[in-house]
Write a protein that holds these residues in place. Structure first.
Motif, mmCIF file in Angstrom:
data_model
loop_
_atom_site.group_PDB
_atom_site.id
_atom_site.type_symbol
_atom_site.label_atom_id
_atom_site.label_comp_id
_atom_site.label_asym_id
_atom_site.label_seq_id
_atom_site.Cartn_x
_atom_site.Cartn_y
_atom_site.Cartn_z
ATOM 1 N N PHE A 1 -14.720 -42.008 -23.471
ATOM 2 C CA PHE A 1 -15.415 -43.208 -23.002
ATOM 3 C C PHE A 1 -14.535 -44.446 -23.103
ATOM 4 O O PHE A 1 -14.550 -45.303 -22.215
ATOM 5 C CB PHE A 1 -16.720 -43.397 -23.772
ATOM 6 C CG PHE A 1 -17.744 -42.333 -23.474
ATOM 7 C CD1 PHE A 1 -18.538 -42.425 -22.341
ATOM 8 C CD2 PHE A 1 -17.882 -41.227 -24.303
ATOM 9 C CE1 PHE A 1 -19.468 -41.441 -22.042
ATOM 10 C CE2 PHE A 1 -18.812 -40.241 -24.015
ATOM 11 C CZ PHE A 1 -19.604 -40.333 -22.878
ATOM 12 N N TYR A 2 -13.773 -44.561 -24.158
ATOM 13 C CA TYR A 2 -12.876 -45.716 -24.291
ATOM 14 C C TYR A 2 -11.699 -45.597 -23.323
ATOM 15 O O TYR A 2 -11.286 -46.590 -22.701
ATOM 16 C CB TYR A 2 -12.373 -45.831 -25.729
ATOM 17 C CG TYR A 2 -13.467 -46.094 -26.722
ATOM 18 C CD1 TYR A 2 -14.362 -47.147 -26.547
ATOM 19 C CD2 TYR A 2 -13.627 -45.284 -27.852
ATOM 20 C CE1 TYR A 2 -15.383 -47.392 -27.453
ATOM 21 C CE2 TYR A 2 -14.642 -45.513 -28.765
ATOM 22 C CZ TYR A 2 -15.518 -46.555 -28.560
ATOM 23 O OH TYR A 2 -16.526 -46.797 -29.459
ATOM 24 N N GLU A 3 -11.178 -44.399 -23.185
ATOM 25 C CA GLU A 3 -10.067 -44.196 -22.246
ATOM 26 C C GLU A 3 -10.495 -44.535 -20.820
ATOM 27 O O GLU A 3 -9.747 -45.173 -20.063
ATOM 28 C CB GLU A 3 -9.585 -42.746 -22.329
ATOM 29 C CG GLU A 3 -8.369 -42.444 -21.467
ATOM 30 C CD GLU A 3 -7.901 -41.020 -21.614
ATOM 31 O OE1 GLU A 3 -6.841 -40.687 -21.049
ATOM 32 O OE2 GLU A 3 -8.585 -40.218 -22.298
ATOM 33 N N LYS A 4 -11.688 -44.148 -20.458
ATOM 34 C CA LYS A 4 -12.225 -44.448 -19.131
ATOM 35 C C LYS A 4 -12.320 -45.954 -18.902
ATOM 36 O O LYS A 4 -12.150 -46.447 -17.778
ATOM 37 C CB LYS A 4 -13.612 -43.803 -18.986
ATOM 38 C CG LYS A 4 -14.301 -44.069 -17.659
ATOM 39 C CD LYS A 4 -15.694 -43.446 -17.663
ATOM 40 C CE LYS A 4 -16.484 -43.822 -16.420
ATOM 41 N NZ LYS A 4 -17.870 -43.275 -16.449
ATOM 42 N N ALA A 5 -12.565 -46.697 -19.982
ATOM 43 C CA ALA A 5 -12.660 -48.161 -19.888
ATOM 44 C C ALA A 5 -11.293 -48.826 -19.933
ATOM 45 O O ALA A 5 -11.206 -50.063 -19.932
ATOM 46 C CB ALA A 5 -13.527 -48.685 -21.014
ATOM 47 N N GLY A 6 -10.245 -48.013 -19.979
ATOM 48 C CA GLY A 6 -8.893 -48.558 -20.017
ATOM 49 C C GLY A 6 -8.456 -49.015 -21.391
ATOM 50 O O GLY A 6 -7.525 -49.823 -21.519
ATOM 51 N N ARG B 1 -16.164 -56.914 -24.470
ATOM 52 C CA ARG B 1 -17.290 -56.418 -23.664
ATOM 53 C C ARG B 1 -17.027 -54.982 -23.189
ATOM 54 O O ARG B 1 -17.942 -54.149 -23.197
ATOM 55 C CB ARG B 1 -17.530 -57.339 -22.470
ATOM 56 C CG ARG B 1 -18.083 -58.703 -22.853
ATOM 57 C CD ARG B 1 -18.542 -59.492 -21.638
ATOM 58 N NE ARG B 1 -18.959 -60.840 -22.012
ATOM 59 C CZ ARG B 1 -18.175 -61.913 -21.938
ATOM 60 N NH1 ARG B 1 -16.939 -61.801 -21.459
ATOM 61 N NH2 ARG B 1 -18.623 -63.095 -22.327
ATOM 62 N N ASP B 2 -15.799 -54.687 -22.779
ATOM 63 C CA ASP B 2 -15.469 -53.331 -22.342
ATOM 64 C C ASP B 2 -15.639 -52.337 -23.488
ATOM 65 O O ASP B 2 -16.153 -51.221 -23.288
ATOM 66 C CB ASP B 2 -14.032 -53.270 -21.825
ATOM 67 C CG ASP B 2 -13.864 -53.951 -20.474
ATOM 68 O OD1 ASP B 2 -14.886 -54.213 -19.803
ATOM 69 O OD2 ASP B 2 -12.713 -54.228 -20.094
ATOM 70 N N PHE B 3 -15.223 -52.737 -24.674
ATOM 71 C CA PHE B 3 -15.346 -51.847 -25.832
ATOM 72 C C PHE B 3 -16.820 -51.585 -26.155
ATOM 73 O O PHE B 3 -17.216 -50.431 -26.395
ATOM 74 C CB PHE B 3 -14.645 -52.465 -27.042
ATOM 75 C CG PHE B 3 -14.671 -51.588 -28.261
ATOM 76 C CD1 PHE B 3 -13.693 -50.641 -28.477
ATOM 77 C CD2 PHE B 3 -15.703 -51.704 -29.188
ATOM 78 C CE1 PHE B 3 -13.722 -49.817 -29.596
ATOM 79 C CE2 PHE B 3 -15.743 -50.895 -30.309
ATOM 80 C CZ PHE B 3 -14.752 -49.955 -30.514
ATOM 81 N N LEU B 4 -17.616 -52.628 -26.160
ATOM 82 C CA LEU B 4 -19.027 -52.456 -26.482
ATOM 83 C C LEU B 4 -19.750 -51.655 -25.404
ATOM 84 O O LEU B 4 -20.599 -50.810 -25.705
ATOM 85 C CB LEU B 4 -19.694 -53.823 -26.660
ATOM 86 C CG LEU B 4 -19.142 -54.713 -27.782
ATOM 87 C CD1 LEU B 4 -20.009 -55.963 -27.940
ATOM 88 C CD2 LEU B 4 -19.035 -53.960 -29.093
ATOM 89 N N ARG B 5 -19.395 -51.890 -24.151
ATOM 90 C CA ARG B 5 -20.019 -51.136 -23.060
ATOM 91 C C ARG B 5 -19.694 -49.645 -23.185
ATOM 92 O O ARG B 5 -20.582 -48.793 -23.025
ATOM 93 C CB ARG B 5 -19.536 -51.666 -21.706
ATOM 94 C CG ARG B 5 -20.230 -50.981 -20.513
ATOM 95 C CD ARG B 5 -19.756 -51.553 -19.191
ATOM 96 N NE ARG B 5 -20.125 -52.960 -19.045
ATOM 97 C CZ ARG B 5 -19.279 -53.966 -19.134
ATOM 98 N NH1 ARG B 5 -17.990 -53.748 -19.375
ATOM 99 N NH2 ARG B 5 -19.695 -55.214 -18.989
ATOM 100 N N ALA B 6 -18.449 -49.328 -23.492
ATOM 101 C CA ALA B 6 -18.057 -47.924 -23.651
ATOM 102 C C ALA B 6 -18.780 -47.288 -24.835
ATOM 103 O O ALA B 6 -19.177 -46.112 -24.782
ATOM 104 C CB ALA B 6 -16.545 -47.824 -23.838
ATOM 105 N N THR B 7 -18.987 -48.045 -25.915
ATOM 106 C CA THR B 7 -19.706 -47.521 -27.077
ATOM 107 C C THR B 7 -21.165 -47.238 -26.725
ATOM 108 O O THR B 7 -21.727 -46.212 -27.123
ATOM 109 C CB THR B 7 -19.620 -48.518 -28.249
ATOM 110 O OG1 THR B 7 -18.238 -48.777 -28.558
ATOM 111 C CG2 THR B 7 -20.315 -47.973 -29.484
ATOM 112 N N LEU B 8 -21.782 -48.121 -25.953
ATOM 113 C CA LEU B 8 -23.158 -47.892 -25.519
ATOM 114 C C LEU B 8 -23.255 -46.681 -24.593
ATOM 115 O O LEU B 8 -24.224 -45.918 -24.648
ATOM 116 C CB LEU B 8 -23.705 -49.137 -24.821
ATOM 117 C CG LEU B 8 -23.929 -50.357 -25.720
ATOM 118 C CD1 LEU B 8 -24.315 -51.570 -24.876
ATOM 119 C CD2 LEU B 8 -25.004 -50.074 -26.769
ATOM 120 N N GLU B 9 -22.244 -46.493 -23.750
ATOM 121 C CA GLU B 9 -22.223 -45.308 -22.880
ATOM 122 C C GLU B 9 -22.110 -44.036 -23.719
ATOM 123 O O GLU B 9 -22.730 -43.010 -23.401
ATOM 124 C CB GLU B 9 -21.066 -45.412 -21.888
ATOM 125 C CG GLU B 9 -21.282 -46.471 -20.808
ATOM 126 C CD GLU B 9 -20.057 -46.658 -19.923
ATOM 127 O OE1 GLU B 9 -19.020 -45.998 -20.187
ATOM 128 O OE2 GLU B 9 -20.135 -47.467 -18.971
#
Length: 295
Positions: free
Chosen positions: A20-25, A204-212
Protein backbone atom coordinates in the motif's frame (compact mmCIF):
# COMPACT_ATOMS: atom_id res chain seq x y z
CA UNK A 1 8.77 4.77 10.64
CA UNK A 2 9.22 3.43 14.17
CA UNK A 3 6.58 1.59 16.19
CA UNK A 4 5.94 -0.57 19.21
CA UNK A 5 5.29 -4.15 18.03
CA UNK A 6 1.59 -4.81 18.58
CA UNK A 7 -1.47 -6.31 16.93
CA UNK A 8 -2.79 -2.74 16.87
CA UNK A 9 -0.09 -1.83 14.33
CA UNK A 10 -1.45 -4.44 11.92
CA UNK A 11 -2.46 -1.82 9.32
CA UNK A 12 1.15 -0.58 9.25
CA UNK A 13 2.47 -4.12 8.74
CA UNK A 14 -0.10 -4.64 5.98
CA UNK A 15 0.85 -1.34 4.38
CA UNK A 16 4.47 -2.44 4.14
CA UNK A 17 4.01 -6.16 3.38
CA UNK A 18 1.20 -5.80 0.84
CA UNK A 19 2.35 -2.78 -1.09
CA UNK A 20 0.00 0.00 0.00
CA UNK A 21 2.81 2.43 0.75
CA UNK A 22 4.76 1.42 -2.35
CA UNK A 23 1.66 2.02 -4.46
CA UNK A 24 1.49 5.53 -3.00
CA UNK A 25 5.07 6.14 -4.09
CA UNK A 26 6.45 5.88 -0.56
CA UNK A 27 9.51 3.94 0.56
CA UNK A 28 8.46 2.93 4.08
CA UNK A 29 10.62 0.90 6.43
CA UNK A 30 9.13 -0.09 9.77
CA UNK A 31 11.51 -0.42 12.72
CA UNK A 32 10.45 -1.85 16.10
CA UNK A 33 11.34 0.22 19.14
CA UNK A 34 12.65 -1.19 22.42
CA UNK A 35 11.33 1.77 24.44
CA UNK A 36 9.23 4.92 24.34
CA UNK A 37 12.36 7.00 24.92
CA UNK A 38 14.02 5.68 21.78
CA UNK A 39 10.84 6.16 19.75
CA UNK A 40 10.36 9.79 20.79
CA UNK A 41 14.07 10.57 20.43
CA UNK A 42 14.04 9.06 16.95
CA UNK A 43 11.18 11.33 15.90
CA UNK A 44 12.65 14.46 17.47
CA UNK A 45 16.06 13.84 15.89
CA UNK A 46 14.56 13.32 12.44
CA UNK A 47 15.77 9.72 12.18
CA UNK A 48 12.14 8.69 11.71
CA UNK A 49 9.30 10.66 10.14
CA UNK A 50 6.38 8.76 11.72
CA UNK A 51 6.04 6.98 15.03
CA UNK A 52 3.31 4.66 16.31
CA UNK A 53 2.92 4.35 20.07
CA UNK A 54 0.44 4.90 22.87
CA UNK A 55 -0.93 8.39 22.47
CA UNK A 56 0.19 9.05 26.04
CA UNK A 57 3.82 9.12 24.85
CA UNK A 58 3.11 12.09 22.61
CA UNK A 59 0.97 13.80 25.25
CA UNK A 60 3.83 13.39 27.72
CA UNK A 61 6.34 14.90 25.32
CA UNK A 62 4.24 17.98 24.59
CA UNK A 63 3.45 18.39 28.31
CA UNK A 64 7.20 18.18 29.06
CA UNK A 65 6.69 15.06 31.18
CA UNK A 66 8.59 12.62 28.97
CA UNK A 67 12.08 11.24 29.53
CA UNK A 68 12.99 13.07 26.30
CA UNK A 69 12.95 16.81 27.02
CA UNK A 70 10.60 18.81 24.83
CA UNK A 71 12.26 20.79 22.04
CA UNK A 72 9.86 23.54 20.85
CA UNK A 73 11.51 23.36 17.42
CA UNK A 74 10.51 19.71 17.16
CA UNK A 75 7.08 19.39 18.73
CA UNK A 76 5.28 16.13 18.07
CA UNK A 77 1.64 16.10 17.06
CA UNK A 78 -0.71 13.13 16.67
CA UNK A 79 -1.91 12.96 13.06
CA UNK A 80 -3.94 9.73 13.17
CA UNK A 81 -5.58 7.38 15.63
CA UNK A 82 -4.91 3.68 15.13
CA UNK A 83 -6.57 1.78 18.00
CA UNK A 84 -8.15 1.99 21.40
CA UNK A 85 -6.06 0.34 24.10
CA UNK A 86 -6.49 -2.88 26.01
CA UNK A 87 -3.81 -3.94 28.45
CA UNK A 88 -3.75 -6.59 31.15
CA UNK A 89 -1.82 -6.84 34.39
CA UNK A 90 -0.24 -10.30 34.14
CA UNK A 91 1.69 -12.11 36.87
CA UNK A 92 3.33 -15.37 37.78
CA UNK A 93 0.83 -18.11 38.58
CA UNK A 94 1.58 -18.06 42.32
CA UNK A 95 0.44 -14.43 42.59
CA UNK A 96 -3.32 -14.60 43.05
CA UNK A 97 -4.34 -10.95 43.35
CA UNK A 98 -3.13 -7.39 42.98
CA UNK A 99 -2.73 -7.27 46.76
CA UNK A 100 -0.05 -9.96 46.43
CA UNK A 101 2.12 -7.59 44.37
CA UNK A 102 3.32 -5.77 47.48
CA UNK A 103 7.16 -5.80 47.47
CA UNK A 104 7.16 -7.73 44.17
CA UNK A 105 9.05 -6.78 41.00
CA UNK A 106 6.66 -5.20 38.50
CA UNK A 107 8.05 -4.50 35.04
CA UNK A 108 7.27 -1.20 33.29
CA UNK A 109 8.58 0.63 30.24
CA UNK A 110 9.37 3.73 32.30
CA UNK A 111 7.79 5.22 35.45
CA UNK A 112 6.12 8.11 33.60
CA UNK A 113 4.50 6.30 30.67
CA UNK A 114 0.88 5.48 29.87
CA UNK A 115 0.74 1.81 30.80
CA UNK A 116 2.60 2.61 34.03
CA UNK A 117 -0.20 5.05 34.86
CA UNK A 118 -2.79 2.35 34.15
CA UNK A 119 -0.85 0.12 36.56
CA UNK A 120 -0.82 2.85 39.24
CA UNK A 121 -4.58 3.24 38.81
CA UNK A 122 -5.13 -0.51 39.25
CA UNK A 123 -2.93 -0.49 42.35
CA UNK A 124 -4.78 2.49 43.82
CA UNK A 125 -8.12 0.75 43.40
CA UNK A 126 -6.76 -1.97 45.69
CA UNK A 127 -5.33 0.41 48.28
CA UNK A 128 -1.73 0.22 47.02
CA UNK A 129 0.53 2.82 45.42
CA UNK A 130 3.65 2.66 43.29
CA UNK A 131 5.90 2.73 46.36
CA UNK A 132 4.37 -0.56 47.53
CA UNK A 133 5.82 -2.48 44.57
CA UNK A 134 9.34 -2.74 43.17
CA UNK A 135 9.08 -0.99 39.80
CA UNK A 136 11.59 -2.39 37.31
CA UNK A 137 12.24 -0.70 33.96
CA UNK A 138 12.05 -3.59 31.49
CA UNK A 139 11.51 -1.96 28.08
CA UNK A 140 8.79 -2.50 25.49
CA UNK A 141 5.81 -4.80 25.96
CA UNK A 142 7.61 -7.54 24.02
CA UNK A 143 10.71 -7.14 26.19
CA UNK A 144 8.60 -7.15 29.38
CA UNK A 145 6.90 -10.38 28.39
CA UNK A 146 10.32 -11.93 27.80
CA UNK A 147 11.48 -10.69 31.22
CA UNK A 148 8.36 -12.14 32.88
CA UNK A 149 8.86 -15.47 31.14
CA UNK A 150 12.52 -15.59 32.27
CA UNK A 151 11.53 -14.87 35.86
CA UNK A 152 13.28 -11.50 36.01
CA UNK A 153 10.06 -9.77 37.07
CA UNK A 154 6.95 -10.99 38.86
CA UNK A 155 4.27 -9.07 36.93
CA UNK A 156 3.83 -6.54 34.15
CA UNK A 157 1.34 -4.87 31.84
CA UNK A 158 0.84 -6.79 28.57
CA UNK A 159 -1.15 -6.04 25.44
CA UNK A 160 -3.51 -8.80 24.19
CA UNK A 161 -1.09 -10.60 21.87
CA UNK A 162 1.42 -11.13 24.69
CA UNK A 163 -1.19 -11.68 27.41
CA UNK A 164 -2.60 -14.54 25.31
CA UNK A 165 0.83 -16.15 25.06
CA UNK A 166 1.39 -15.65 28.79
CA UNK A 167 -1.95 -17.18 29.74
CA UNK A 168 -1.25 -20.20 27.53
CA UNK A 169 1.98 -20.75 29.47
CA UNK A 170 0.31 -20.64 32.87
CA UNK A 171 0.71 -17.01 33.86
CA UNK A 172 -2.20 -15.28 35.57
CA UNK A 173 -4.22 -12.29 34.33
CA UNK A 174 -4.94 -10.22 37.44
CA UNK A 175 -7.00 -7.48 35.79
CA UNK A 176 -7.76 -6.04 32.38
CA UNK A 177 -7.81 -2.29 31.77
CA UNK A 178 -11.40 -2.53 30.50
CA UNK A 179 -12.41 -3.57 34.03
CA UNK A 180 -10.51 -0.72 35.67
CA UNK A 181 -10.95 2.29 33.40
CA UNK A 182 -13.32 4.11 31.03
CA UNK A 183 -12.40 3.82 27.32
CA UNK A 184 -8.66 4.55 26.88
CA UNK A 185 -7.24 5.93 23.65
CA UNK A 186 -4.39 3.68 22.65
CA UNK A 187 -2.15 3.56 19.62
CA UNK A 188 -1.68 6.71 17.57
CA UNK A 189 0.55 7.91 14.78
CA UNK A 190 2.57 11.07 15.33
CA UNK A 191 5.03 13.22 13.40
CA UNK A 192 7.24 16.24 13.97
CA UNK A 193 4.80 19.14 13.63
CA UNK A 194 7.20 21.36 11.66
CA UNK A 195 8.26 18.52 9.35
CA UNK A 196 4.62 17.63 8.62
CA UNK A 197 3.83 21.28 7.80
CA UNK A 198 6.68 21.29 5.27
CA UNK A 199 5.55 17.98 3.72
CA UNK A 200 1.73 17.97 3.78
CA UNK A 201 1.28 15.95 0.59
CA UNK A 202 3.60 13.20 1.84
CA UNK A 203 1.77 13.04 5.17
CA UNK A 204 -1.61 12.81 3.44
CA UNK A 205 -0.34 10.08 1.08
CA UNK A 206 0.99 8.09 4.03
CA UNK A 207 -2.25 8.36 5.98
CA UNK A 208 -4.35 7.52 2.93
CA UNK A 209 -2.28 4.39 2.28
CA UNK A 210 -2.65 3.36 5.94
CA UNK A 211 -6.43 3.75 5.73
CA UNK A 212 -6.45 1.67 2.54
CA UNK A 213 -4.51 -1.05 4.38
CA UNK A 214 -7.11 -0.93 7.15
CA UNK A 215 -9.91 -1.31 4.60
CA UNK A 216 -8.03 -4.33 3.17
CA UNK A 217 -8.07 -5.86 6.66
CA UNK A 218 -11.85 -5.53 6.81
CA UNK A 219 -12.16 -8.27 4.18
CA UNK A 220 -12.03 -11.68 5.91
CA UNK A 221 -10.10 -13.38 3.11
CA UNK A 222 -7.12 -11.09 3.75
CA UNK A 223 -6.81 -11.65 7.48
CA UNK A 224 -4.78 -14.90 7.37
CA UNK A 225 -2.12 -13.00 5.43
CA UNK A 226 -2.14 -10.24 8.02
CA UNK A 227 -1.90 -12.85 10.79
CA UNK A 228 1.26 -14.23 9.19
CA UNK A 229 2.83 -10.77 9.39
CA UNK A 230 1.82 -10.45 13.04
CA UNK A 231 3.21 -13.89 13.84
CA UNK A 232 6.54 -12.94 12.29
CA UNK A 233 6.74 -9.65 14.18
CA UNK A 234 5.28 -10.65 17.56
CA UNK A 235 5.78 -14.36 18.00
CA UNK A 236 2.84 -16.64 18.58
CA UNK A 237 1.35 -18.83 15.90
CA UNK A 238 -0.47 -17.45 12.86
CA UNK A 239 -3.66 -19.04 14.24
CA UNK A 240 -3.25 -17.22 17.58
CA UNK A 241 -2.62 -13.95 15.77
CA UNK A 242 -5.63 -14.51 13.53
CA UNK A 243 -7.79 -15.07 16.61
CA UNK A 244 -6.57 -11.81 18.15
CA UNK A 245 -7.03 -9.93 14.91
CA UNK A 246 -10.60 -11.17 14.57
CA UNK A 247 -11.28 -10.06 18.16
CA UNK A 248 -9.80 -6.62 17.51
CA UNK A 249 -11.89 -6.11 14.41
CA UNK A 250 -15.07 -7.43 16.04
CA UNK A 251 -14.64 -5.08 19.00
CA UNK A 252 -14.00 -2.06 16.77
CA UNK A 253 -10.73 -1.47 18.64
CA UNK A 254 -8.99 -0.68 15.35
CA UNK A 255 -9.98 2.80 14.21
CA UNK A 256 -11.21 2.62 10.63
CA UNK A 257 -11.34 6.36 9.93
CA UNK A 258 -8.18 7.44 11.74
CA UNK A 259 -10.01 9.71 14.19
CA UNK A 260 -8.96 10.05 17.83
CA UNK A 261 -11.55 9.22 20.48
CA UNK A 262 -12.16 12.32 22.60
CA UNK A 263 -13.47 10.18 25.45
CA UNK A 264 -10.46 7.89 25.26
CA UNK A 265 -8.04 10.83 25.13
CA UNK A 266 -9.75 12.41 28.15
CA UNK A 267 -9.00 9.23 30.12
CA UNK A 268 -5.34 9.44 29.07
CA UNK A 269 -5.12 13.10 30.11
CA UNK A 270 -6.89 12.47 33.41
CA UNK A 271 -4.45 9.70 34.37
CA UNK A 272 -1.48 11.85 33.42
CA UNK A 273 -2.77 14.73 35.52
CA UNK A 274 -3.27 12.34 38.42
CA UNK A 275 0.04 10.48 38.27
CA UNK A 276 2.29 12.70 36.15
CA UNK A 277 4.77 15.32 37.24
CA UNK A 278 3.86 18.17 37.13
CA UNK A 279 0.27 17.36 38.00
CA UNK A 280 -1.24 20.21 35.97
CA UNK A 281 -1.28 20.15 32.20
CA UNK A 282 -3.50 21.23 29.28
CA UNK A 283 -6.65 19.11 28.94
CA UNK A 284 -7.52 20.48 25.49
CA UNK A 285 -7.16 17.75 22.83
CA UNK A 286 -6.18 20.38 20.26
CA UNK A 287 -2.89 20.80 22.13
CA UNK A 288 -1.89 17.27 21.14
CA UNK A 289 -3.81 16.26 18.02
CA UNK A 290 -3.98 17.57 14.44
CA UNK A 291 -6.22 15.47 12.21
CA UNK A 292 -6.20 17.94 9.32
CA UNK A 293 -3.99 15.67 7.22
CA UNK A 294 -6.53 12.85 7.13
CA UNK A 295 -8.05 12.44 3.65
Amino acid sequence: MIAFPSTATVALYAGVDHGFYEKAGLDVRLSPTPSSQQLVQGLVSGQYQFGAALIDNFVAYRANQHAVARDPKHDLRVVMGLASASVALVSRADIESIHDLRDRRVGIDAPGTGFAFVLYHMLSQQGLNRADVRLTESGSTKARWAALERGEIDATMLTPEFALQAQAKGFRILQDSAQALPPYMGLALAADEAWAARNPALVRDFLRATLEAHEWLSRPENRPLAAESLSRELGGTPQEMLQLLEQLLASDALIADGRVSETGLTTVLTLRRQFGNPATMPMDAAQYVDLSYLP
